[in-house]
Scaffold this active site. Structure first.
Site, mmCIF file in Angstrom:
data_model
loop_
_atom_site.group_PDB
_atom_site.id
_atom_site.type_symbol
_atom_site.label_atom_id
_atom_site.label_comp_id
_atom_site.label_asym_id
_atom_site.label_seq_id
_atom_site.Cartn_x
_atom_site.Cartn_y
_atom_site.Cartn_z
ATOM 1 N N ILE A 317 7.256 2.955 6.688
ATOM 2 C CA ILE A 317 6.969 2.790 5.447
ATOM 3 C C ILE A 317 6.522 4.463 4.780
ATOM 4 C CG2 ILE A 317 5.306 1.985 3.567
ATOM 5 C CD1 ILE A 317 4.736 -0.255 5.611
ATOM 6 N N PRO A 318 7.581 4.988 4.344
ATOM 7 C CA PRO A 318 7.763 6.304 4.079
ATOM 8 C C PRO A 318 6.787 6.855 2.954
ATOM 9 C CG PRO A 318 9.745 5.313 3.281
ATOM 10 C CD PRO A 318 8.468 4.346 3.902
ATOM 11 N N CYS A 319 5.449 6.699 2.950
ATOM 12 C CA CYS A 319 4.576 7.554 2.220
ATOM 13 C C CYS A 319 4.831 8.860 2.051
ATOM 14 C CB CYS A 319 3.306 6.848 2.605
ATOM 15 S SG CYS A 319 2.246 7.329 3.973
ATOM 16 N N HIS A 320 5.473 9.531 3.209
ATOM 17 C CA HIS A 320 5.614 11.029 2.961
ATOM 18 C C HIS A 320 6.503 11.303 2.013
ATOM 19 C CE1 HIS A 320 8.657 9.365 6.019
ATOM 20 N NE2 HIS A 320 9.315 10.098 5.559
ATOM 21 N N ARG A 321 7.355 10.345 1.369
ATOM 22 C CA ARG A 321 8.241 10.702 0.481
ATOM 23 C C ARG A 321 7.734 10.770 -1.069
ATOM 24 N NH1 ARG A 321 12.861 6.731 2.968
ATOM 25 N NH2 ARG A 321 12.866 7.452 4.958
#
Length: 352
Positions: A317-321
């Site tokens: 779940i790419p919260c880094h994006r």
């Protein structure tokens, strides 16, 4: 402009002295006095500044005539760590019946106190504690599968029945004979190029995937135990094997999507935010306001930020994006240096 344009020599030399992992894979030091080049995280004695030359790639360091360091192995993937760690973990996995002690460590040619410090730096616990967790996890699995207490005790290599019962009770809060009545989640480590992660799963889904040094991790695990009414023991389930395989492919730049099944948590809004994060194409970024707009509520930026911060499935779940509206990086539980690394990694592989 790339997030990892190589900075000044002053900044990089400071990072070298501090063994800063922020530049892992993006900066290397050539040591003029020895003719070798290293990762900035190399544990070897640090060169003088006047003997240090910095390079943005392995290729440029090799072209300048430097040889790769045999200690930090700059041409190998992953953060630098002591070779003894891999040797001991390999032995732990390949010889599951071995009974570990400081004497057994010494028999392998390692100093127990050095091993203790190295494992604490890497994992936050000692090797003997890891071995003990493995033994307990193995015995809990035997008990939940219907084994007799004495059989589980022998499987875990406990000579003392009382010692075995105390270990199980301390770990899961119930006596061994009642262990089969509890719900268990399995936890195991996964090695990545930017640090060790911990994955927690049942037989069907992944519940948590976080970097081991995340400060909020202990609290997240306690919260997970309460939500699921489960205990967490060391071990492996199929979703952990699958996510490890997918992570390896991701870091090699060979996949753009993950298929590991994820357990669902949170409110409908929170899950909506997480779904929106998963829709962000690799190599692209969004702001909190972009996500709020996509969800049809332009005033929900702060709620989006909270949901983003509550994510406990890193990378998948790419919260880094997600970045600030002004283009700056915002907080990331795994550390801003990892957020930069992941963004740059995805930018590079999506452009190939």
């Amino acid at each position: 402009m790339m997030l990892f344009d190589i900075p000044s020599d002053d900044v990089l030399y400071k990072a070298l002295i501090e063994r800063d992992p922020s530049y892992e894979g993006f900066a290397y030091v050539g040591v003029k006095s020895t003719g070798i080049f290293c990762k900035l995280t190399c544990p070897a004695r640090k060169p003088k500044k006047e003997n240090s030359t910095f390079y943005s790639s392995i290729g440029s360091a090799l072209e300048a005539g430097f040889r790769p360091c045999k200690r930090c192995r700059p041409m190998a993937i992953g953060l630098t760590r002591e070779p003894m760690i891999d040797k001991l973990l390999d032995e732990l996995e390949s010889n599951t019946d071995k009974k570990w002690s400081e004497g057994a460590i010494a028999e392998m040619g390692f100093d127990p106190s050095t091993v203790r410090r190295a494992f604490r730096r890497q994992f936050g616990i000692t090797f003997l504690e890891i071995a003990r967790q493995r033994r307990i996890g193995k015995s809990v699995e035997s008990l939940t599968d219907g084994s007799k207490v004495i059989d589980a005790q022998l499987t875990a290599n406990y000579d003392s029945g009382s010692g075995f019962r105390n270990a199980i009770s301390r770990h899961i809060g119930v006596s061994p004979k009642n262990a089969h009545n509890r719900f268990y989640l399995k936890a195991d480590w996964i090695e990545t190029p930017i640090g060790t992660m911990i994955a927690i799963a049942d037989k069907y889904s992944l519940y948590l995937l976080e970097f081991l040094d995340r400060k909020a991790l202990p609290g997240e695990m306690e919260k997970l135990k309460k939500i699921t009414n489960a205990e967490i023991v060391m071990g492996r389930e199929a979703p952990i094997d699958l996510v490890e395989k997918e992570l390896n492919l991701y870091f090699e730049g060979r996949i753009f999507h993950f298929n590991t099944p994820l357990a669902e948590f949170g409110t409908r809004f929170t899950r909506g935010v997480w779904d929106a994060l998963r829709k962000i194409p690799m190599g692209e970024l969004r702001s909190y306001s972009d996500i709020a707009k996509e969800l049809g509520n332009t005033t929900a930026c702060r709620a989006v930020a909270r949901a983003n911060g509550a994510n406990q499935i890193s990378i998948l779940i790419p919260c880094h994006r997600v970045i600030g509206a002004d283009g700056t990086l915002t907080g990331y539980g795994g550390g801003l240096w990892r957020k930069k690394w992941l963004i740059e990694h995805e930018r590079r592989i999506s452009n190939n």
